[in-house]
Design a protein around this motif. Structure first.
Motif, PDB file in Angstrom:
ATOM      1  N   MET A 160       0.824  -1.206   0.000  1.00  0.00           N
ATOM      2  CA  MET A 160       0.000   0.000   0.000  1.00  0.00           C
ATOM      3  C   MET A 160       0.862   1.261   0.000  1.00  0.00           C
ATOM      4  SD  MET A 160      -3.291  -0.112  -0.248  1.00  0.00           S
ATOM      5  CE  MET A 160      -3.942   1.334   0.572  1.00  0.00           C
ATOM      6  N   PHE A 161       1.979   1.209   0.695  1.00  0.00           N
ATOM      7  CA  PHE A 161       2.906   2.347   0.710  1.00  0.00           C
ATOM      8  C   PHE A 161       3.379   2.651  -0.709  1.00  0.00           C
ATOM      9  CE2 PHE A 161       7.146   4.186   0.954  1.00  0.00           C
ATOM     10  CZ  PHE A 161       6.985   5.184   1.891  1.00  0.00           C
ATOM     11  N   VAL A 162       3.746   1.617  -1.446  1.00  0.00           N
ATOM     12  CA  VAL A 162       4.182   1.785  -2.835  1.00  0.00           C
ATOM     13  C   VAL A 162       3.023   2.273  -3.704  1.00  0.00           C
ATOM     14  CG1 VAL A 162       5.099   0.610  -4.873  1.00  0.00           C
ATOM     15  CG2 VAL A 162       5.996   0.051  -2.599  1.00  0.00           C
ATOM     16  N   ALA A 163       1.841   1.672  -3.526  1.00  0.00           N
ATOM     17  CA  ALA A 163       0.672   2.042  -4.328  1.00  0.00           C
ATOM     18  C   ALA A 163       0.295   3.500  -4.125  1.00  0.00           C
ATOM     19  CB  ALA A 163      -0.504   1.141  -3.971  1.00  0.00           C
ATOM     20  N   MET A 164       0.303   3.950  -2.871  1.00  0.00           N
ATOM     21  CA  MET A 164      -0.097   5.331  -2.572  1.00  0.00           C
ATOM     22  C   MET A 164       0.968   6.348  -2.970  1.00  0.00           C
ATOM     23  SD  MET A 164      -3.165   5.078  -1.535  1.00  0.00           S
ATOM     24  CE  MET A 164      -3.254   3.731  -2.731  1.00  0.00           C
ATOM     25  N   SER A 165       2.165   5.876  -3.295  1.00  0.00           N
ATOM     26  CA  SER A 165       3.190   6.751  -3.861  1.00  0.00           C
ATOM     27  C   SER A 165       3.068   6.809  -5.379  1.00  0.00           C
ATOM     28  CB  SER A 165       4.586   6.252  -3.475  1.00  0.00           C
ATOM     29  OG  SER A 165       4.757   6.244  -2.078  1.00  0.00           O
ATOM     30  N   LEU A 166       2.664   5.686  -5.991  1.00  0.00           N
ATOM     31  CA  LEU A 166       2.564   5.624  -7.451  1.00  0.00           C
ATOM     32  C   LEU A 166       1.420   6.482  -7.989  1.00  0.00           C
ATOM     33  CD1 LEU A 166       3.224   1.824  -8.111  1.00  0.00           C
ATOM     34  CD2 LEU A 166       4.633   3.743  -8.905  1.00  0.00           C
ATOM     35  N   ILE A 170       1.079   4.244 -16.480  1.00  0.00           N
ATOM     36  CA  ILE A 170       1.636   3.077 -15.799  1.00  0.00           C
ATOM     37  C   ILE A 170       1.584   3.246 -14.280  1.00  0.00           C
ATOM     38  CG2 ILE A 170       3.756   1.762 -15.396  1.00  0.00           C
ATOM     39  CD1 ILE A 170       4.454   2.268 -18.363  1.00  0.00           C
ATOM     40  N   CYS A 171       1.957   4.426 -13.795  1.00  0.00           N
ATOM     41  CA  CYS A 171       1.938   4.655 -12.349  1.00  0.00           C
ATOM     42  C   CYS A 171       0.518   4.550 -11.797  1.00  0.00           C
ATOM     43  CB  CYS A 171       2.512   6.027 -12.024  1.00  0.00           C
ATOM     44  SG  CYS A 171       4.304   6.133 -12.182  1.00  0.00           S
ATOM     45  N   SER A 172      -0.436   5.128 -12.504  1.00  0.00           N
ATOM     46  CA  SER A 172      -1.829   5.061 -12.050  1.00  0.00           C
ATOM     47  C   SER A 172      -2.335   3.628 -12.043  1.00  0.00           C
ATOM     48  CB  SER A 172      -2.701   5.930 -12.954  1.00  0.00           C
ATOM     49  OG  SER A 172      -4.054   5.826 -12.592  1.00  0.00           O
ATOM     50  N   MET A 173      -2.079   2.908 -13.139  1.00  0.00           N
ATOM     51  CA  MET A 173      -2.565   1.530 -13.249  1.00  0.00           C
ATOM     52  C   MET A 173      -1.926   0.638 -12.186  1.00  0.00           C
ATOM     53  SD  MET A 173      -1.931  -1.298 -16.172  1.00  0.00           S
ATOM     54  CE  MET A 173      -0.273  -1.403 -15.531  1.00  0.00           C
ATOM     55  N   LEU A 174      -0.604   0.717 -12.031  1.00  0.00           N
ATOM     56  CA  LEU A 174       0.087  -0.122 -11.053  1.00  0.00           C
ATOM     57  C   LEU A 174      -0.342   0.225  -9.631  1.00  0.00           C
ATOM     58  CD1 LEU A 174       3.754  -0.338 -12.423  1.00  0.00           C
ATOM     59  CD2 LEU A 174       2.009  -2.132 -12.384  1.00  0.00           C
ATOM     60  N   GLY A 175      -0.514   1.508  -9.358  1.00  0.00           N
ATOM     61  CA  GLY A 175      -0.943   1.918  -8.028  1.00  0.00           C
ATOM     62  C   GLY A 175      -2.291   1.325  -7.660  1.00  0.00           C
ATOM     63  N   ASN A 176      -3.234   1.394  -8.593  1.00  0.00           N
ATOM     64  CA  ASN A 176      -4.566   0.857  -8.318  1.00  0.00           C
ATOM     65  C   ASN A 176      -4.569  -0.664  -8.252  1.00  0.00           C
ATOM     66  OD1 ASN A 176      -6.745   3.094  -8.241  1.00  0.00           O
ATOM     67  ND2 ASN A 176      -5.434   3.701  -9.948  1.00  0.00           N
ATOM     68  N   LEU A 177      -3.763  -1.315  -9.090  1.00  0.00           N
ATOM     69  CA  LEU A 177      -3.683  -2.780  -9.034  1.00  0.00           C
ATOM     70  C   LEU A 177      -3.038  -3.256  -7.734  1.00  0.00           C
ATOM     71  CD1 LEU A 177      -2.715  -3.910 -12.657  1.00  0.00           C
ATOM     72  CD2 LEU A 177      -4.870  -4.261 -11.457  1.00  0.00           C
ATOM     73  N   LEU A 178      -1.977  -2.584  -7.312  1.00  0.00           N
ATOM     74  CA  LEU A 178      -1.334  -2.945  -6.051  1.00  0.00           C
ATOM     75  C   LEU A 178      -2.283  -2.744  -4.872  1.00  0.00           C
ATOM     76  CD1 LEU A 178       2.276  -1.510  -6.522  1.00  0.00           C
ATOM     77  CD2 LEU A 178       1.623  -3.918  -6.371  1.00  0.00           C
ATOM     78  N   MET A 179      -3.103  -1.705  -4.941  1.00  0.00           N
ATOM     79  CA  MET A 179      -4.075  -1.472  -3.876  1.00  0.00           C
ATOM     80  C   MET A 179      -5.072  -2.631  -3.798  1.00  0.00           C
ATOM     81  SD  MET A 179      -6.410   1.902  -3.139  1.00  0.00           S
ATOM     82  CE  MET A 179      -7.180   1.867  -4.751  1.00  0.00           C
ATOM     83  N   LEU A 180      -5.546  -3.098  -4.952  1.00  0.00           N
ATOM     84  CA  LEU A 180      -6.455  -4.255  -4.970  1.00  0.00           C
ATOM     85  C   LEU A 180      -5.770  -5.495  -4.390  1.00  0.00           C
ATOM     86  CD1 LEU A 180      -8.111  -3.863  -8.500  1.00  0.00           C
ATOM     87  CD2 LEU A 180      -9.165  -3.408  -6.281  1.00  0.00           C
ATOM     88  N   PHE A 181      -4.492  -5.674  -4.721  1.00  0.00           N
ATOM     89  CA  PHE A 181      -3.742  -6.832  -4.223  1.00  0.00           C
ATOM     90  C   PHE A 181      -3.573  -6.751  -2.710  1.00  0.00           C
ATOM     91  CE2 PHE A 181       0.370  -9.137  -3.611  1.00  0.00           C
ATOM     92  CZ  PHE A 181      -0.104 -10.398  -3.947  1.00  0.00           C
ATOM     93  N   ALA A 182      -3.296  -5.538  -2.198  1.00  0.00           N
ATOM     94  CA  ALA A 182      -3.128  -5.362  -0.751  1.00  0.00           C
ATOM     95  C   ALA A 182      -4.420  -5.698  -0.011  1.00  0.00           C
ATOM     96  CB  ALA A 182      -2.709  -3.919  -0.450  1.00  0.00           C
ATOM     97  N   TYR A 183      -5.578  -5.348  -0.606  1.00  0.00           N
ATOM     98  CA  TYR A 183      -6.865  -5.644   0.028  1.00  0.00           C
ATOM     99  C   TYR A 183      -7.135  -7.145   0.076  1.00  0.00           C
ATOM    100  CZ  TYR A 183      -8.708  -0.949   0.768  1.00  0.00           C
ATOM    101  OH  TYR A 183      -8.926   0.321   1.246  1.00  0.00           O
ATOM    102  N   ARG A 184      -6.439  -7.910  -0.759  1.00  0.00           N
ATOM    103  CA  ARG A 184      -6.596  -9.373  -0.706  1.00  0.00           C
ATOM    104  C   ARG A 184      -5.710  -9.996   0.367  1.00  0.00           C
ATOM    105  NH1 ARG A 184      -8.974 -11.742  -5.293  1.00  0.00           N
ATOM    106  NH2 ARG A 184      -7.792 -13.652  -4.918  1.00  0.00           N
ATOM    107  N   LEU A 185      -4.700  -9.245   0.830  1.00  0.00           N
ATOM    108  CA  LEU A 185      -3.746  -9.773   1.811  1.00  0.00           C
ATOM    109  C   LEU A 185      -4.106  -9.428   3.251  1.00  0.00           C
ATOM    110  CD1 LEU A 185      -0.324  -9.042   0.043  1.00  0.00           C
ATOM    111  CD2 LEU A 185      -1.529 -11.225   0.186  1.00  0.00           C
ATOM    112  N   ALA A 186      -4.905  -8.388   3.435  1.00  0.00           N
ATOM    113  CA  ALA A 186      -5.204  -7.941   4.798  1.00  0.00           C
ATOM    114  C   ALA A 186      -6.610  -7.364   4.847  1.00  0.00           C
ATOM    115  CB  ALA A 186      -4.179  -6.886   5.236  1.00  0.00           C
ATOM    116  N   PRO A 187      -7.226  -7.314   6.042  1.00  0.00           N
ATOM    117  CA  PRO A 187      -8.578  -6.761   6.173  1.00  0.00           C
ATOM    118  C   PRO A 187      -8.630  -5.297   5.737  1.00  0.00           C
ATOM    119  CG  PRO A 187      -7.924  -7.939   8.166  1.00  0.00           C
ATOM    120  CD  PRO A 187      -6.697  -7.827   7.319  1.00  0.00           C
TER     121      PRO A 187
END
Length: 274
Positions: free
Chosen positions: A8-14, A208-225
């Protein structure tokens, strides 16, 4: 949990990085904001095509998917217009009226439970937005565009909750990208810039930054509540301040710093409340 927080830290920077690239395009290279918005959707669609789930096609017959994509389309176009003349930190602060609006809309239309304590912190967060934009005769057009972007985004967030059970996150993400790209296609083609190397590089970086940021955010939501991850969304404000300083030499004034702190604090506390 630590892995999810790092992602999420990386996503919110991207995400602010993508918007900063868009700001350079519009404010320094003369590219139309609507082209930046369209290119972000179009390139994001191309990048995701290999990963689209089979059931995605069924979504396009649902009118709610089109309305949701139109809200995102309006939000991204407005925020790129705001960034053309306004500092990144100020735009993101005004844009964060979106999550506050979403809280109200979800309570009204989705019947989500609300509490007095959480509502209080939502109101405090809104007061932080007011400190940043300082409404009155002298309010800038850029901040009004940012508020419009936040309004679109608040409706988009509410509709995302409403439609979350329709399909997997990747299918929903692809549907919003391809529909938004189609909706903005005429305007995007009408405002094609001269494709110099800086324009091409920054357009690709923005998408690319926008797409990766949003995809990483979705991935983070699958790893933690979601309740543990949601406060990290407000890290975008800190990233926006840092990028505004590093790329444009812009630092907020004292009242804006106070507003940013209020939004950040109230947002984090409200997401941690039960």
């Amino acid at each position: 949990m630590q892995r999810a927080i790092l992602i999420m830290f990386v996503a919110m920077s991207l995400i602010p990085a993508g918007d900063s690239a868009g700001k350079i395009l519009t404010s320094e290279l003369g590219v139309a904001p609507v082209f930046v918005a369209w290119s972000r959707f179009a390139l994001g669609t191309l990048f995701l095509i290999p990963f689209v789930p089979p059931q995605t096609r069924d979504l396009f017959g649902n009118w709610r998917i089109w309305v949701r994509a139109a809200m995102l389309c309006g939000g991204i176009t407005c925020i790129q217009t705001a960034l053309q003349t306004e500092d990144v930190a100020n735009v993101f602060a005004a844009f964060f009226v979106g999550p506050l609006l979403s809280y109200v809309l979800a309570a009204l239309f989705l019947r989500e439970p609300i509490t007095i304590l959480r509502s209080t912190f939502i109101l405090i967060g809104f007061l932080g937005v007011v400190l940043v934009i300082r409404p009155g005769i002298g309010v800038s057009a850029g901040l009004l565009w940012a508020l419009a972007a936040g309004t679109f985004y608040g409706i988009f967030l509410t509709m995302s909750r409403w439609l979350s059970d329709l399909a997997p996150p990747l299918a929903l993400a692809f549907s919003q990208l391809i529909i938004s790209a189609a909706l903005l296609l005429p305007l995007g083609l009408l405002h094609l810039p001269d494709f110099t190397m800086p324009v091409v590089a920054l357009t690709a970086t923005s998408a690319i930054c926008s797409m990766l940021g949003n995809l990483l955010m979705l991935f983070a939501y699958r790893l933690a509540p979601a309740t543990r991850i949601a406060p990290m969304i407000y890290f975008q404000l800190l990233s926006a301040v840092a990028l505004g300083w590093l790329l444009f030499g812009a630092l907020p004034d004292m009242l804006t710093w106070v507003g940013l702190a209020v939004i950040l604090g109230a947002g984090i506390i409200s997401t941690r409340l039960r």
